[in-house]
Write a protein that holds these residues in place. Sequence first.
Motif, mmCIF file in Angstrom:
data_model
loop_
_atom_site.group_PDB
_atom_site.id
_atom_site.type_symbol
_atom_site.label_atom_id
_atom_site.label_comp_id
_atom_site.label_asym_id
_atom_site.label_seq_id
_atom_site.Cartn_x
_atom_site.Cartn_y
_atom_site.Cartn_z
ATOM 1 N N CYS A 113 29.482 50.609 29.253
ATOM 2 C CA CYS A 113 30.478 50.957 30.361
ATOM 3 C C CYS A 113 31.274 49.641 30.106
ATOM 4 N N HIS A 114 32.622 49.605 29.897
ATOM 5 C CA HIS A 114 33.361 48.447 29.981
ATOM 6 C C HIS A 114 34.198 48.200 31.300
ATOM 7 N N VAL A 115 33.857 47.040 31.967
ATOM 8 C CA VAL A 115 34.466 46.877 33.241
ATOM 9 C C VAL A 115 35.406 45.685 33.351
ATOM 10 N N TRP A 116 36.571 45.822 33.921
ATOM 11 C CA TRP A 116 37.529 44.959 33.941
ATOM 12 C C TRP A 116 38.061 44.579 35.318
ATOM 13 N N ALA A 117 37.873 43.259 35.788
ATOM 14 C CA ALA A 117 38.582 42.891 37.105
ATOM 15 C C ALA A 117 39.669 42.216 37.006
ATOM 16 N N GLU A 118 40.519 41.951 37.970
ATOM 17 C CA GLU A 118 41.608 41.028 37.748
ATOM 18 C C GLU A 118 40.923 39.742 38.191
ATOM 19 N N GLY A 119 41.381 38.815 37.470
ATOM 20 C CA GLY A 119 40.795 37.375 37.846
ATOM 21 C C GLY A 119 39.311 36.983 37.374
ATOM 22 N N VAL A 120 38.641 38.009 36.879
ATOM 23 C CA VAL A 120 37.265 37.742 36.390
ATOM 24 C C VAL A 120 37.396 38.198 34.882
ATOM 25 N N GLY A 121 37.885 39.295 34.383
ATOM 26 C CA GLY A 121 37.914 39.577 32.937
ATOM 27 C C GLY A 121 36.860 40.788 32.733
ATOM 28 N N GLU A 122 36.454 41.038 31.409
ATOM 29 C CA GLU A 122 35.718 42.218 30.961
ATOM 30 C C GLU A 122 34.227 41.809 31.193
ATOM 31 N N SER A 123 33.571 42.779 31.767
ATOM 32 C CA SER A 123 31.989 42.769 31.467
ATOM 33 C C SER A 123 31.439 44.184 30.948
ATOM 34 N N LEU A 124 30.276 43.907 30.237
ATOM 35 C CA LEU A 124 29.705 45.062 29.691
ATOM 36 C C LEU A 124 28.701 45.568 30.487
ATOM 37 N N VAL A 125 28.246 46.871 30.807
ATOM 38 C CA VAL A 125 27.189 47.195 31.433
ATOM 39 C C VAL A 125 26.635 48.283 30.687
ATOM 40 N N THR A 126 25.392 48.392 30.294
ATOM 41 C CA THR A 126 24.680 49.519 29.359
ATOM 42 C C THR A 126 23.898 50.364 30.471
ATOM 43 N N PRO A 127 24.119 51.738 30.678
ATOM 44 C CA PRO A 127 23.305 52.501 31.370
ATOM 45 C C PRO A 127 21.879 52.635 30.915
ATOM 46 N N ALA A 128 20.673 52.724 31.732
ATOM 47 C CA ALA A 128 19.289 52.854 31.251
ATOM 48 C C ALA A 128 19.330 54.194 30.636
ATOM 49 N N VAL A 129 18.372 54.081 29.625
ATOM 50 C CA VAL A 129 18.016 55.443 28.805
ATOM 51 C C VAL A 129 17.656 56.524 29.726
ATOM 52 N N VAL A 130 18.367 57.670 29.503
ATOM 53 C CA VAL A 130 17.502 59.007 30.109
ATOM 54 C C VAL A 130 17.136 59.766 28.928
ATOM 55 N N THR A 131 16.106 60.253 29.197
ATOM 56 C CA THR A 131 15.599 61.288 28.102
ATOM 57 C C THR A 131 15.587 62.811 28.624
ATOM 58 N N ASN A 132 15.691 62.895 29.608
ATOM 59 C CA ASN A 132 15.776 64.181 30.219
ATOM 60 C C ASN A 132 17.021 64.560 30.964
ATOM 61 N N ALA B 126 24.037 57.610 38.982
ATOM 62 C CA ALA B 126 24.409 58.593 38.103
ATOM 63 C C ALA B 126 23.214 58.858 37.072
ATOM 64 N N ALA B 127 22.351 58.164 36.613
ATOM 65 C CA ALA B 127 21.183 58.252 35.743
ATOM 66 C C ALA B 127 20.338 59.276 36.711
ATOM 67 N N GLN B 128 20.275 59.016 37.874
ATOM 68 C CA GLN B 128 19.392 59.976 38.558
ATOM 69 C C GLN B 128 19.942 61.513 38.894
ATOM 70 N N VAL B 129 21.244 61.331 38.984
ATOM 71 C CA VAL B 129 22.058 62.657 39.313
ATOM 72 C C VAL B 129 21.710 63.582 38.074
ATOM 73 N N ILE B 130 22.058 63.121 36.829
ATOM 74 C CA ILE B 130 21.986 64.049 35.707
ATOM 75 C C ILE B 130 20.477 64.551 35.234
ATOM 76 N N GLN B 131 19.508 64.069 36.028
ATOM 77 C CA GLN B 131 18.135 64.602 35.891
ATOM 78 C C GLN B 131 17.923 65.709 36.767
ATOM 79 N N ARG B 132 18.996 66.011 37.607
ATOM 80 C CA ARG B 132 18.928 67.312 38.588
ATOM 81 C C ARG B 132 20.041 68.580 38.446
ATOM 82 N N ARG B 133 19.729 69.506 38.797
ATOM 83 C CA ARG B 133 20.769 70.680 38.707
ATOM 84 C C ARG B 133 21.679 70.513 39.783
#
Length: 306
Positions: free
Chosen positions: A230-249, A285-292
């Motif tokens: 995920c590329h996140v940008w904030a005014e006065g801070v600039g861009e940061s990168l956040v990679t989600p944890a791997v979800v196998t299920n 979100a990683a937890q939510v996608i492991q549920r119906r």
Amino acid sequence: MNRFLCLGECMVELAPTSDGLYRMGYAGDTFNCAWYARQLLGDDWTVQYGTVVGQDAASDGMLEYMENHGIDTSTIRRVPDRTVGLYSIQLKNGERSFSYWRGEAAARLLADDEAWLDSILKDRQVIQFSGITLAILSPEKRQVLARALARAREGGALVAFDTNLRPKLWESEQAMRDGLVLGASVADVVLPSFDEEEACFGDKTQADTIARYREVGAKVIAVKNGKDTCHVWAEGVGESLVTPAVVTNVVDSTAAGDSFAGGFLVTLVQGATAAEATKEASELAAQVIQRRGALAPDIFGKGHAT
Ligand SMILES: Nc1ncnc2c1ncn2[C@@H]1O[C@H](COP(=O)(O)OP(=O)(O)O)[C@@H](O)[C@H]1O
Ligand SMILES: O=C(O)C(=O)C[C@H](O)[C@H](O)COP(=O)(O)O
């Protein structure tokens, strides 16, 4: 008391269960965000849902459900001769598709009464709405809503826009592009998904997405990208990168983005940076996608939502 208002359409949801039956619940992108925000915020916050419903038993059932789950319904307008919409989820390898019965839903009248709209938007700390909130309105009423949101923002609300593209709901691709830019132009926070921006605007990189929404005035932009960074940008801070944890299920990706929005906004208004908010949101979100289904009460130690 701080007030967190989500604005849009909640529907009756039919979600498939493992025994081949459908479980009835209530969901809708902005309602899902409200529901997750309610789980995460303390008692110093009221979480409200702003919409229009009918005066029939199905609408009563929806309001009762919201109230039972701690969502304030005093921001809901009720009209005769209309009811709430319905959608079903179809699952294929964890990816979902939706079928809708919502064309005549009362929520389409959301921006018909401008004075009422102003009354529910006034004095809110956070207002969240989405591309779906705009798509269900006529082109004229989209402008009415945007003007009301701009007034609320001038009054001090943090306005957040989840782009949530649903091409079937827009009258044309151009209307969808215009609608997304309109929504972003009255928002402080914009939460797009890169695959949708690629398809809709032809973006080549997340930087293209960030540039478009910066240009119309957004101060915080988190470009989600499913399992990827995920590329996140904030005014006065600039861009940061956040990679989600791997979800196998991945069981059901419904509400990945909505729970992300709830987690992101709650963390942000509590004083965290946009990068920290992205990290929290991705973990939820990683937890939510492991549920119906859209809503996952067991994450918060509760029984099933229905
Ligand atoms: N397969 C996945 N593995 C891990 N995290 C995921 C996965 N899919 C989605 N997520 C999380 O959910 C967030 C929102 O998902 P995404 O599909 O990009 O949004 P949307 O549902 O709005 O299209 C992502 O930024 C990520 O944090
Ligand atoms: O499509 C609509 O109108 C709905 O509101 C139904 C769903 O509950 C959300 O769309 C889920 O949203 P995602 O977070 O993108 O999975």
